[in-house]
Scaffold this motif. Structure first.
Motif, short mmCIF file in Angstrom:
data_model
loop_
_atom_site.label_atom_id
_atom_site.label_comp_id
_atom_site.label_asym_id
_atom_site.label_seq_id
_atom_site.Cartn_x
_atom_site.Cartn_y
_atom_site.Cartn_z
N TYR A 122 -14.38 4.23 12.85
CA TYR A 122 -13.69 3.46 13.90
C TYR A 122 -12.31 4.07 14.08
O TYR A 122 -11.59 4.31 13.10
N LYS A 123 -11.95 4.33 15.33
CA LYS A 123 -10.67 4.96 15.65
C LYS A 123 -9.71 3.92 16.22
O LYS A 123 -10.06 3.23 17.18
N LEU A 124 -8.55 3.80 15.62
CA LEU A 124 -7.55 2.81 16.04
C LEU A 124 -6.27 3.51 16.48
O LEU A 124 -5.75 4.38 15.76
N CYS A 125 -5.79 3.14 17.65
CA CYS A 125 -4.50 3.66 18.13
C CYS A 125 -3.39 2.90 17.43
O CYS A 125 -3.06 1.77 17.80
N LYS A 126 -2.82 3.53 16.40
CA LYS A 126 -1.81 2.86 15.59
C LYS A 126 -0.46 2.79 16.32
O LYS A 126 0.17 1.74 16.38
N ASP A 127 -0.01 3.91 16.85
CA ASP A 127 1.27 3.98 17.56
C ASP A 127 1.08 4.84 18.81
O ASP A 127 0.47 5.92 18.73
N LYS A 128 1.62 4.36 19.93
CA LYS A 128 1.54 5.12 21.17
C LYS A 128 2.88 5.75 21.46
O LYS A 128 3.91 5.06 21.53
N LEU A 129 2.88 7.07 21.62
CA LEU A 129 4.12 7.79 21.89
C LEU A 129 4.55 7.54 23.33
O LEU A 129 3.77 7.73 24.27
N PRO A 130 5.79 7.09 23.55
CA PRO A 130 6.20 6.67 24.90
C PRO A 130 6.34 7.80 25.90
O PRO A 130 6.11 7.61 27.09
N VAL A 131 6.68 8.99 25.48
CA VAL A 131 6.97 10.07 26.43
C VAL A 131 5.68 10.76 26.87
O VAL A 131 5.38 10.87 28.06
N VAL A 132 4.90 11.20 25.91
CA VAL A 132 3.69 11.96 26.24
C VAL A 132 2.49 11.05 26.49
O VAL A 132 1.48 11.47 27.06
N GLY A 133 2.58 9.79 26.08
CA GLY A 133 1.50 8.85 26.33
C GLY A 133 0.29 8.98 25.44
O GLY A 133 -0.74 8.35 25.70
N THR A 134 0.36 9.76 24.37
CA THR A 134 -0.76 9.90 23.44
C THR A 134 -0.58 8.95 22.27
O THR A 134 0.50 8.37 22.08
N CYS A 135 -1.63 8.81 21.48
CA CYS A 135 -1.63 7.86 20.37
C CYS A 135 -1.61 8.59 19.03
O CYS A 135 -2.10 9.71 18.91
N VAL A 136 -1.07 7.88 18.05
CA VAL A 136 -1.21 8.28 16.66
C VAL A 136 -2.34 7.43 16.10
O VAL A 136 -2.22 6.20 16.03
N TYR A 137 -3.45 8.07 15.72
CA TYR A 137 -4.66 7.34 15.36
C TYR A 137 -4.81 7.19 13.86
O TYR A 137 -4.41 8.05 13.08
N ASP A 138 -5.43 6.07 13.50
CA ASP A 138 -5.96 5.87 12.15
C ASP A 138 -7.48 5.84 12.28
O ASP A 138 -8.02 5.18 13.17
N TYR A 139 -8.16 6.53 11.35
CA TYR A 139 -9.62 6.61 11.38
C TYR A 139 -10.17 5.91 10.13
O TYR A 139 -9.83 6.28 9.00
N TYR A 140 -11.01 4.92 10.36
CA TYR A 140 -11.65 4.17 9.28
C TYR A 140 -13.05 4.76 9.07
O TYR A 140 -13.93 4.60 9.91
N CYS A 141 -13.21 5.46 7.96
CA CYS A 141 -14.46 6.17 7.68
C CYS A 141 -15.20 5.47 6.53
O CYS A 141 -14.61 5.23 5.47
N VAL A 142 -16.48 5.15 6.74
CA VAL A 142 -17.27 4.45 5.73
C VAL A 142 -18.63 5.11 5.58
O VAL A 142 -19.12 5.80 6.49
N ALA A 143 -19.24 4.89 4.43
CA ALA A 143 -20.60 5.35 4.14
C ALA A 143 -21.19 4.43 3.10
O ALA A 143 -20.47 3.92 2.23
#
Length: 331
Positions: A165-186
């Motif tokens: 599951y990919k979560l947008c943790k923080d959105k950069l205001p200038v470039v509009g991209t996100c800093v993602y956290d990835y929840y990986c399970v098995a």
């Protein structure tokens, strides 16, 4: 007259008190030298005050929160800063400097050291589930907390059934991209288990995609291939549940209360590392402060006072050292 003088000298010798045993005199002389070399009056007081402030602040951080520990540190800092300021205003700068140095050292011993002791306490007070059967893990570990320690008998991580599951943790205001956290399970299952019912999960919180090469070659991901059968508990939040739902993908099911763990060969490693780093920080700063006190004492001329007085204590009958002659300019 000669006889009288001799008798007077003999009476004086009889009246002089006997010397204390040599070990006591040498111990007294050593303590005198240490007292003078490491700060004299307020040097040792500042060092003891630093230790007391650190103990109070770190204890508060462990039993309440790290923020409250910082507040306790600021109370001690404000007190020593005001007292040192009074000494400086009164013209006693040699007494104010050690106090201000102890106040500055508090920021490291209390804030940095308190952080690592707080990290250690979160692991030291956690639950432990030992010698578990994989099938009974959901029932026996029900309601486990964060960083609970798990040891079970069988099972391995099935990396062929992985969810993310990919979560947008923080959105950069200038470039509009996100800093993602990835929840990986098995899922964790035995080789003979073909039921498709998951009893436990292994999870990793990553900052790169779960199928990225950087994640697949990371130390945490490589441990999934080990036969560790041990881990640290991860509390299942909404984001973790979404990753688990992606792994199930409608083709498998899970037992209610299936635990989620951080698969690792040594669950107590983080606890030991936090403990060792915390004490390394404290002793490093305390030792550094004593070294600065010694250098400051040498600059203030306490060395020339420490040796003669300690020498006189060790041997009261020793002759005084010759004073250095000052060169006077020729007229």
């Amino acid at each position: 007259k000669t006889t009288g003088l001799a008798g007077g000298e003999e009476s004086k010798e009889e009246e002089s008190p006997p010397l204390r045993p040599a070990p006591i005199r040498y111990c007294h002389a050593g303590l005198n030298a240490v007292f003078l070399l490491f700060g004299k009056e307020y040097g040792w007081f500042a060092f003891c005050y630093l230790i007391v402030a650190t103990i109070c602040s770190v204890t508060t951080s462990i039993y309440t929160t790290w923020l409250f520990g910082c507040i306790v540190m600021m109370v001690f800092f404000a007190a020593v800063f005001c007292f040192a300021g009074f000494q400086a205003v009164s013209g006693r700068y040699e007494l104010a400097r050690p106090l201000l140095g102890a106040g500055m050292a508090m920021f490291l011993t209390c804030i940095l050291g308190g952080h690592f002791f707080r990290e250690w306490s979160t692991h030291a007070g956690s639950e432990m589930f030992n010698n578990l059967d994989l099938a009974s893990m959901p029932g026996e570990t029900k309601g486990y907390g964060k960083n609970a320690v798990f040891f079970w008998k069988e099972g391995s991580v099935d990396t062929t059934t992985q969810g993310a599951y990919k979560l947008c943790k923080d959105k950069l205001p200038v470039v509009g991209t996100c800093v993602y956290d990835y929840y990986c399970v098995a899922p964790i299952k035995t080789q003979s288990d073909t039921s498709g019912v998951v009893k436990a999960w292994a999870g990793i919180l990553s900052h790169v995609s779960c199928d990225d090469r950087g994640f697949l070659t990371s130390a945490e991901r490589l441990q999934w291939g080990d036969d560790a059968r041990a881990g640290l508990g991860i509390v299942r939040t909404h984001n973790w549940n979404l990753a688990i739902a992606a792994a199930l993908n409608g083709t498998a099911t899970e037992v209610s209360g299936a635990p989620l763990v951080e698969w690792t060969g040594d669950p107590t490693k983080q606890e030991r590392e936090a403990w060792n780093v915390a004490w390394s920080v404290e002793f490093g700063i305390f030792g550094g402060y004593l070294v600065l006190l010694l250098a400051y004492s040498m600059m203030m001329g306490y060395v020339s006072e420490a040796y003669p007085t300690s020498r006189k204590i060790a041997d009261p009958n020793a002759k005084d050292l010759p004073s250095r002659r000052k060169l006077t300019p020729k007229s």
